[in-house]
Design a protein around this motif. Sequence first.
Motif, PDB file in Angstrom:
ATOM      1  N   ARG A  47       7.594   4.656 -14.985  1.00 43.15           N
ATOM      2  CA  ARG A  47       6.356   4.616 -14.203  1.00 43.15           C
ATOM      3  C   ARG A  47       6.434   3.380 -13.331  1.00 43.15           C
ATOM      4  N   VAL A  48       6.244   3.557 -12.036  1.00 44.53           N
ATOM      5  CA  VAL A  48       6.466   2.488 -11.067  1.00 44.53           C
ATOM      6  C   VAL A  48       5.201   2.245 -10.252  1.00 44.53           C
ATOM      7  N   ALA A  49       4.855   0.969 -10.082  1.00 42.95           N
ATOM      8  CA  ALA A  49       3.756   0.570  -9.192  1.00 42.95           C
ATOM      9  C   ALA A  49       4.369  -0.256  -8.060  1.00 42.95           C
ATOM     10  N   VAL A  50       4.057   0.128  -6.821  1.00 47.21           N
ATOM     11  CA  VAL A  50       4.533  -0.600  -5.650  1.00 47.21           C
ATOM     12  C   VAL A  50       3.293  -1.128  -4.940  1.00 47.21           C
ATOM     13  N   ILE A  51       3.155  -2.446  -4.918  1.00 49.87           N
ATOM     14  CA  ILE A  51       1.951  -3.087  -4.396  1.00 49.87           C
ATOM     15  C   ILE A  51       2.250  -3.747  -3.061  1.00 49.87           C
ATOM     16  N   ASN A  52       1.427  -3.425  -2.070  1.00 52.62           N
ATOM     17  CA  ASN A  52       1.487  -4.089  -0.771  1.00 52.62           C
ATOM     18  C   ASN A  52       2.851  -3.907  -0.095  1.00 52.62           C
ATOM     19  N   SER A  53       3.408  -2.709  -0.210  1.00 54.94           N
ATOM     20  CA  SER A  53       4.767  -2.501   0.294  1.00 54.94           C
ATOM     21  C   SER A  53       4.855  -2.462   1.812  1.00 54.94           C
ATOM     22  N   GLY A  72       1.547   3.773  -5.094  1.00 54.53           N
ATOM     23  CA  GLY A  72       1.652   2.794  -4.024  1.00 54.53           C
ATOM     24  C   GLY A  72       0.270   2.226  -3.764  1.00 54.53           C
ATOM     25  N   VAL A  73       0.157   0.923  -3.709  1.00 56.74           N
ATOM     26  CA  VAL A  73      -1.138   0.265  -3.528  1.00 56.74           C
ATOM     27  C   VAL A  73      -1.076  -0.617  -2.288  1.00 56.74           C
ATOM     28  N   SER A  74      -2.086  -0.506  -1.450  1.00 56.22           N
ATOM     29  CA  SER A  74      -2.174  -1.361  -0.273  1.00 56.22           C
ATOM     30  C   SER A  74      -3.624  -1.770  -0.082  1.00 56.22           C
ATOM     31  N   VAL A  80      -2.242   3.137   3.786  1.00 48.46           N
ATOM     32  CA  VAL A  80      -2.452   4.172   2.777  1.00 48.46           C
ATOM     33  C   VAL A  80      -2.536   5.539   3.444  1.00 48.46           C
ATOM     34  N   ASP A  81      -3.291   5.632   4.544  1.00 49.58           N
ATOM     35  CA  ASP A  81      -3.430   6.906   5.252  1.00 49.58           C
ATOM     36  C   ASP A  81      -2.083   7.394   5.781  1.00 49.58           C
ATOM     37  N   ALA A  82      -1.301   6.485   6.376  1.00 49.47           N
ATOM     38  CA  ALA A  82       0.012   6.866   6.914  1.00 49.47           C
ATOM     39  C   ALA A  82       0.945   7.324   5.793  1.00 49.47           C
ATOM     40  N   ALA A  83       0.947   6.601   4.673  1.00 52.15           N
ATOM     41  CA  ALA A  83       1.810   6.969   3.550  1.00 52.15           C
ATOM     42  C   ALA A  83       1.407   8.324   2.972  1.00 52.15           C
ATOM     43  N   ARG A  84       0.123   8.575   2.857  1.00 54.07           N
ATOM     44  CA  ARG A  84      -0.341   9.862   2.323  1.00 54.07           C
ATOM     45  C   ARG A  84       0.064  11.021   3.229  1.00 54.07           C
ATOM     46  N   GLN A  85       0.007  10.823   4.532  1.00 50.70           N
ATOM     47  CA  GLN A  85       0.388  11.883   5.464  1.00 50.70           C
ATOM     48  C   GLN A  85       1.890  12.137   5.446  1.00 50.70           C
ATOM     49  N   HIS A  86       2.666  11.104   5.193  1.00 44.02           N
ATOM     50  CA  HIS A  86       4.125  11.203   5.247  1.00 44.02           C
ATOM     51  C   HIS A  86       4.713  11.777   3.969  1.00 44.02           C
ATOM     52  N   THR A  87       4.026  11.667   2.847  1.00 44.98           N
ATOM     53  CA  THR A  87       4.583  12.006   1.547  1.00 44.98           C
ATOM     54  C   THR A  87       3.999  13.299   1.012  1.00 44.98           C
ATOM     55  N   LEU A  96      -6.008   2.577  -2.204  1.00 45.87           N
ATOM     56  CA  LEU A  96      -6.503   1.465  -1.399  1.00 45.87           C
ATOM     57  C   LEU A  96      -7.167   0.473  -2.338  1.00 45.87           C
ATOM     58  N   LEU A  97      -6.644  -0.765  -2.385  1.00 39.09           N
ATOM     59  CA  LEU A  97      -7.157  -1.763  -3.319  1.00 39.09           C
ATOM     60  C   LEU A  97      -6.867  -3.155  -2.775  1.00 39.09           C
ATOM     61  N   PRO A  98      -7.885  -4.005  -2.601  1.00 37.48           N
ATOM     62  CA  PRO A  98      -7.637  -5.364  -2.104  1.00 37.48           C
ATOM     63  C   PRO A  98      -6.898  -6.208  -3.146  1.00 37.48           C
ATOM     64  N   ALA A  99      -6.213  -7.255  -2.665  1.00 40.64           N
ATOM     65  CA  ALA A  99      -5.371  -8.094  -3.532  1.00 40.64           C
ATOM     66  C   ALA A  99      -6.135  -8.689  -4.703  1.00 40.64           C
ATOM     67  N   ASN A 100      -7.388  -9.063  -4.507  1.00 44.29           N
ATOM     68  CA  ASN A 100      -8.133  -9.692  -5.605  1.00 44.29           C
ATOM     69  C   ASN A 100      -8.583  -8.672  -6.659  1.00 44.29           C
ATOM     70  N   HIS A 101      -8.210  -7.399  -6.496  1.00 46.42           N
ATOM     71  CA  HIS A 101      -8.524  -6.370  -7.490  1.00 46.42           C
ATOM     72  C   HIS A 101      -7.278  -5.647  -8.011  1.00 46.42           C
TER      73      HIS A 101
END
Length: 182
Positions: A47-53, A72-74, A80-87, A96-101
């Motif tokens: 299980r892989v989490a990619v943050i702010n890639s 994938g978290v950004s 996020v929208d571009a990644a969702r359309q591409h994948t 979609l999640l800010p860094a402080n969360h």
Amino acid sequence: MNQKHSKHQYPSMRNRVLPKNPLSGLPAPTKVESGIVAALPSLRNKRVAVINSGSSWITEYAVNAGADSVIGVSQHRHQVDAARQHTASAQLRYRLLPANHWQLLGGAYDIMVARVTSNVELIGAAAATGVVDAKHGCVVIINDGLNVATIRRVLTDPLECGGRVWNNTQTTGNTLVFRPQR
């Protein structure tokens, strides 16, 4: 084809045929992405989490390399929208999640890849290490302009990482790999 499947694998992806080369179908990796691939352990059944890639390349690579599930978290809606359309993979999700969360990711991951460009993102990545399974976890930090000593100090401080202690086991260019202290 009879394969053992992890309980974390999304049901629609069971019995899928993996490409022989995880890079097949992907554009050529950048220098940073090549460094990340070289630093990663096997992704098969993980299980892989990619943050702010910044792009979906790393998440797609993880899927092609046999990861059971990838998130994938950004903090940027357009990424996020571009990644969702591409994948189009059922085992790949974007959030979609800010860094402080980032610590609110939830679940448990075997591997976390995080790109940090500011102290806020570094603190967010340190907090998010609490979702990485300490038995066989690995945290890969891609440093975009921060002091390497600061990254090491924050990621090896149990107060910053929710009680977990990580050892910096590898540093190549701007890629730092941390594994759990045993």
